[in-house]
Write an enzyme that holds these catalytic residues in place. Structure first.
Site, short mmCIF file in Angstrom:
data_model
loop_
_atom_site.label_atom_id
_atom_site.label_comp_id
_atom_site.label_asym_id
_atom_site.label_seq_id
_atom_site.Cartn_x
_atom_site.Cartn_y
_atom_site.Cartn_z
N LYS A 72 0.83 -1.21 0.00
CA LYS A 72 0.00 0.00 0.00
C LYS A 72 0.86 1.25 0.00
O LYS A 72 0.56 2.25 -0.67
CB LYS A 72 -0.92 0.01 1.22
N ASP A 189 -37.98 28.21 8.24
CA ASP A 189 -37.82 28.76 9.59
C ASP A 189 -38.67 30.02 9.70
O ASP A 189 -39.43 30.34 8.79
CB ASP A 189 -36.34 29.05 9.89
N ASP A 256 -35.10 32.90 13.64
CA ASP A 256 -34.06 33.92 13.52
C ASP A 256 -34.67 35.28 13.84
O ASP A 256 -35.70 35.64 13.27
CB ASP A 256 -33.51 33.98 12.07
N1 DCP Z 1 -29.93 35.44 3.31
C1 DCP Z 1 -28.94 35.76 2.39
N2 DCP Z 1 -27.78 35.06 2.37
C2 DCP Z 1 -27.60 34.03 3.22
C3 DCP Z 1 -28.58 33.68 4.14
C4 DCP Z 1 -29.75 34.42 4.17
O1 DCP Z 1 -29.11 36.70 1.61
N3 DCP Z 1 -26.45 33.34 3.17
C5 DCP Z 1 -31.18 36.21 3.31
C6 DCP Z 1 -32.05 35.80 2.15
C7 DCP Z 1 -33.01 34.86 2.76
C8 DCP Z 1 -33.19 35.45 4.14
O2 DCP Z 1 -31.92 35.97 4.49
O3 DCP Z 1 -34.24 34.83 2.05
C9 DCP Z 1 -33.69 34.47 5.16
O4 DCP Z 1 -32.83 33.35 5.18
P1 DCP Z 1 -33.42 31.88 5.28
O5 DCP Z 1 -32.25 30.97 5.32
O6 DCP Z 1 -34.36 31.79 6.43
O7 DCP Z 1 -34.14 31.64 3.88
P2 DCP Z 1 -35.65 31.75 3.44
O8 DCP Z 1 -36.50 32.29 4.53
O9 DCP Z 1 -35.65 32.50 2.15
O10 DCP Z 1 -36.08 30.26 3.11
P3 DCP Z 1 -36.55 29.13 4.18
O11 DCP Z 1 -38.01 28.90 3.95
O12 DCP Z 1 -35.75 27.93 3.82
O13 DCP Z 1 -36.26 29.63 5.55
MG MG Z 2 -36.43 31.56 6.43
MN MN Z 3 -33.72 32.11 8.53
#
Ligand code: DCP
Ligand code: MG
Ligand code: MN
Length: 340
Positions: A72, A189, A256
């Site tokens: 190996k 969330d 959040d």
């Molecule tokens: N966000 C972003 N960049 C990231 C994380 C988040 O711009 N790396 C912004 C855009 C997302 C918002 O924050 O829409 C909320 O983040 P979520 O991860 O909660 O995403 P969503 O609410 O859009 O989708 P989910 O239903 O999966 O929570």
């Molecule tokens: Mg969200």
């Molecule tokens: Mn979120």
């Protein structure tokens, strides 16, 4: 140059040592202690050997290295990799990476690291892996966090937060953003944005609010809990954690909460409403038009040289989301049309 002393740090057989170590870890974590021991012995022998060993015969001369292991090591020397190790990263491992990748906060790199260390099940992670606090929380709620939250439950969660916040400070602006504001039927969330029109009453709110929601049993685990001083510069006051509505039939949910000064409200609202892809293209458009857009503010007249800002430009007031679209010369898009 042969007169130079051997650098004790750089071992001439380091490449082989690294591969053998990966192999030893793999066997140890899959409970093959005997094989792991064999590899470990070969590793310590190689570490003491300060000249490069290259041929099968040279390797066989080393104490503690049997014929199979010697083969190996030769393979590693000649090909730079080890088939046995590569074999582990196929088929079944892809499934394991999927499993690990679904843990909240775990990306493909961490999932692969765990696979490479020989972990195959969530229980392996629970009992053998060295986990960060957030990884433990992600595991603890593994299946619950994979369930989408029905829209009306998000509304109920918002109402619990609203009631607690109102009782601490009257007149707050409280809005659930994210996929909820984009009108989705189910959400990953609950993303709550809090501010106050008077420009100062948002201050000193996060800690009493979180305390109150913990005392009532609504917030049950923390992920990120910080004021702006101890995280990356410019981060919002924010609480990311886990909540649960009272009553028997409710799952643990991700929540959040972000608290912002009113001057930043529209930029924060735009950011927190997303989607992430939409945010990315808005920021890119701002860049292309000599502006700078963030979750806090909009600057115009920015001068860039490549990626560097030569001139920060000028902060402009953004009283509403509409005003941001206007600066970017974009027709306004309601939240439901911001999926990309
Ligand atoms: N966000 C972003 N960049 C990231 C994380 C988040 O711009 N790396 C912004 C855009 C997302 C918002 O924050 O829409 C909320 O983040 P979520 O991860 O909660 O995403 P969503 O609410 O859009 O989708 P989910 O239903 O999966 O929570
Ligand atoms: Mg969200
Ligand atoms: Mn979120």
């Amino acid at each position: 140059s042969s007169a130079l002393p051997v650098d004790p740090v750089i071992n001439p057989n380091q490449a082989a040592i690294d591969k053998l170590q990966e192999m030893a870890n793999l066997y140890r974590n899959s409970n093959d202690k005997w094989r792991a021991f064999g590899y470990q012995k070969a590793i310590s022998t190689l570490k003491k050997c300060h000249r490069p060993v290259t041929t099968y015969e040279e390797i066989r001369m080393l104490p503690g290295v049997g014929p199979r292991l010697a083969e190996k090591i030769v393979e590693i020397m000649e090909t730079g990799s080890m088939i046995k190790l590569e074999e582990y990263q196929t088929d079944a491992d892809i499934a394991v990476m999927d499993l690990f990748g679904k843990i909240w906060g775990i990306g493909p790199a961490q999932a692969k690291r765990w696979v490479d260390l020989g972990y195959r099940t969530l229980d392996d992670l629970r009992t053998k892996a060295k986990l960060t606090h957030n990884q433990m929380i992600g595991l603890k709620y593994y299946s619950e966090f994979l369930e989408r939250i029905p829209r009306d439950e998000v509304t109920q969660i918002e109402n619990v937060v609203r009631e607690a916040a109102d009782s601490i400070r009257p007149g707050l602006l409280i809005q659930t953003c994210g996929s909820y504001r984009r009108g989705k039927v189910t959400c990953g969330d609950c993303d709550i944005l809090i501010s106050h029109r008077d420009g100062s009453s948002h201050e000193h709110l996060l800690f009493p609010l979180v305390d109150k929601l913990k005392a009532s049993g609504f917030l049950i685990d923390d992920l990120v809990y910080t004021d702006k001083h101890d995280e990356e510069p410019g981060a919002h006051f924010r609480y990311f954690g886990v909540c649960k509505l009272p009553g028997e039939n409710h799952l643990s949910r991700r929540i959040d909460i972000i608290i912002v000064p009113y001057a930043e409200h529209a930029c924060a609202l735009l950011y927190f409403t997303g989607s992430m892809l939409f945010n990315r293209s808005m920021r890119q458009l701002a860049d292309e038009n000599n502006m700078y857009l963030s979750q806090h503010r909009l600057h115009i007249g920015v001068i860039r040289m490549g990626k560097n800002k030569v001139n920060e430009g000028r902060l402009v007031p953004t009283p509403t989301e509409e005003s941001i679209f206007q600066y970017l010369k974009l027709p306004y898009r309601p939240p439901a049309e911001r999926d990309y």
